[in-house]
Scaffold this active site. Structure first.
Site, PDB file in Angstrom:
ATOM      1  CE1 TYR A 136      10.552   7.855   8.906  1.00  0.00           C
ATOM      2  CE2 TYR A 136      10.714  10.313   8.388  1.00  0.00           C
ATOM      3  CZ  TYR A 136      10.318   8.651   8.102  1.00  0.00           C
ATOM      4  OH  TYR A 136      10.158   8.898   6.767  1.00  0.00           O
ATOM      5  CG  ASP A 148      10.714  -9.515   9.247  1.00  0.00           C
ATOM      6  OD1 ASP A 148      11.187  -8.317   9.223  1.00  0.00           O
ATOM      7  OD2 ASP A 148      10.254 -10.206  10.256  1.00  0.00           O
ATOM      8  NE  ARG A 189      -0.237   0.026   4.816  1.00  0.00           N
ATOM      9  CZ  ARG A 189      -0.862  -0.259   6.210  1.00  0.00           C
ATOM     10  NH1 ARG A 189      -1.924  -0.469   6.356  1.00  0.00           N
ATOM     11  NH2 ARG A 189       0.216   0.041   7.166  1.00  0.00           N
ATOM     12  CG  ASP A 198       4.164  -5.138   2.737  1.00  0.00           C
ATOM     13  OD1 ASP A 198       4.135  -5.208   4.055  1.00  0.00           O
ATOM     14  OD2 ASP A 198       4.002  -4.317   2.241  1.00  0.00           O
ATOM     15  CG  ASN A 255       8.131   1.728  -0.512  1.00  0.00           C
ATOM     16  OD1 ASN A 255       8.261   2.993  -0.481  1.00  0.00           O
ATOM     17  ND2 ASN A 255       7.364   0.866   0.168  1.00  0.00           N
ATOM     18  CE  LYS A 266      12.654   6.686   5.742  1.00  0.00           C
ATOM     19  NZ  LYS A 266      12.726   5.534   4.962  1.00  0.00           N
TER      20      LYS A 266
END
Length: 256
Positions: free
Chosen positions: A149, A58, A16, A37, A85, A153
């Protein structure tokens, strides 16, 4: 333009959201697409609807990566594109986040990218393929609300540049690039609005949304398709002279 005819692409976390939109766009561009996924029901349904293949993955487990990519190559004969992703968001600050929160972020956002890259290398060396890593604008500039976070990144950003240099030095012919979305209207984006509202002491997610919208000079928030188009470009031969680069798709947020 931006065609992927004859190419085989594997996307992690693509049941998704941005990954799902990218998988659909890649199928439309002519690629054979495999989605990996942990959301088996959602992923299987999405893959069936767009004409892709679904495999359980996983990203935090090396054996899971190896099995998924081996199955992809067994089914389609090769691997041309890896899209790292899969990612999770945690809007907690340094003081609020637990060690478990941090370990979960690292496991998916950093370790998952490393494991995916390692598992894909034997296959990508044969095709001189390419990798697209999902980073974030939080990996380019500081984040007063999401420091942990942002740290993960930022790691993806420099891992992208470093692996591009390493694979170039070794003569692999593998391109590695990253894409840096702003806040995108997906499930993760909605979670961000909730966290923003909590961080300022309210539950007003609509106000958080309006505040975020005000940071976009382009006048709207991004949607998954905006990022998908950028990923398809980086994966295509149109980006054949790009490696170690970061494509920013943020509606002008980082222009401030």
């Amino acid at each position: 333009m931006n065609r992927l005819d004859g190419k085989v692409a594997f996307l992690s976390g693509a049941a998704r959201g941005i990954g799902g939109a990218t998988a659909k766009r890649m199928v439309e561009a002519g690629a054979k697409v495999v989605i990996g996924d942990v959301l088996d029901e959602v992923g299987t349904k999405h893959a069936r609807e767009i004409g892709a293949t679904y495999l359980h993955l996983d990203v935090t487990q090396e054996a899971s990566w190896v099995a998924a990519l081996d199955a992809t190559v067994k089914a389609h004969g090769k691997l041309d594109v890896l899209v790292n992703n899969a990612g999770i968001f945690n809007g907690k600050g340094v003081e609020e986040a637990s060690l478990d929160d941090w370990h979960k972020l690292v496991a998916v956002n950093l370790t998952g990218v490393v494991l995916g890259t390692r598992a894909a290398l034997p296959h990508l060396k044969k095709t001189k393929g390419n990798i697209v890593n999902l980073a974030s604008i939080a990996g380019l500039v500081g984040s007063q609300l999401d420091p942990l976070y942002s740290l993960t990144k930022g790691g993806v950003t420099l891992f992208t540049k470093s692996t591009a240099l390493e694979f170039g030095r070794k003569g692999y012919g593998i391109r590695v690039n990253s894409i840096h979305p702003g806040l995108i209207e997906t499930d993760m984006g909605q979670k961000t609005f909730v966290m923003r509202a909590q961080q300022v002491g309210t539950n007003d997610t609509e106000q958080a949304r309006k505040t975020t919208l005000g940071l976009h000079p382009i006048g709207r928030l991004g949607v998954a398709e905006d990022i998908a188009k950028g990923i398809v470009f980086l994966a295509s031969d149109d980006a054949s002279f790009m490696t170690g680069a970061g494509l920013v798709v943020d509606g002008g947020w980082t222009a401030h």
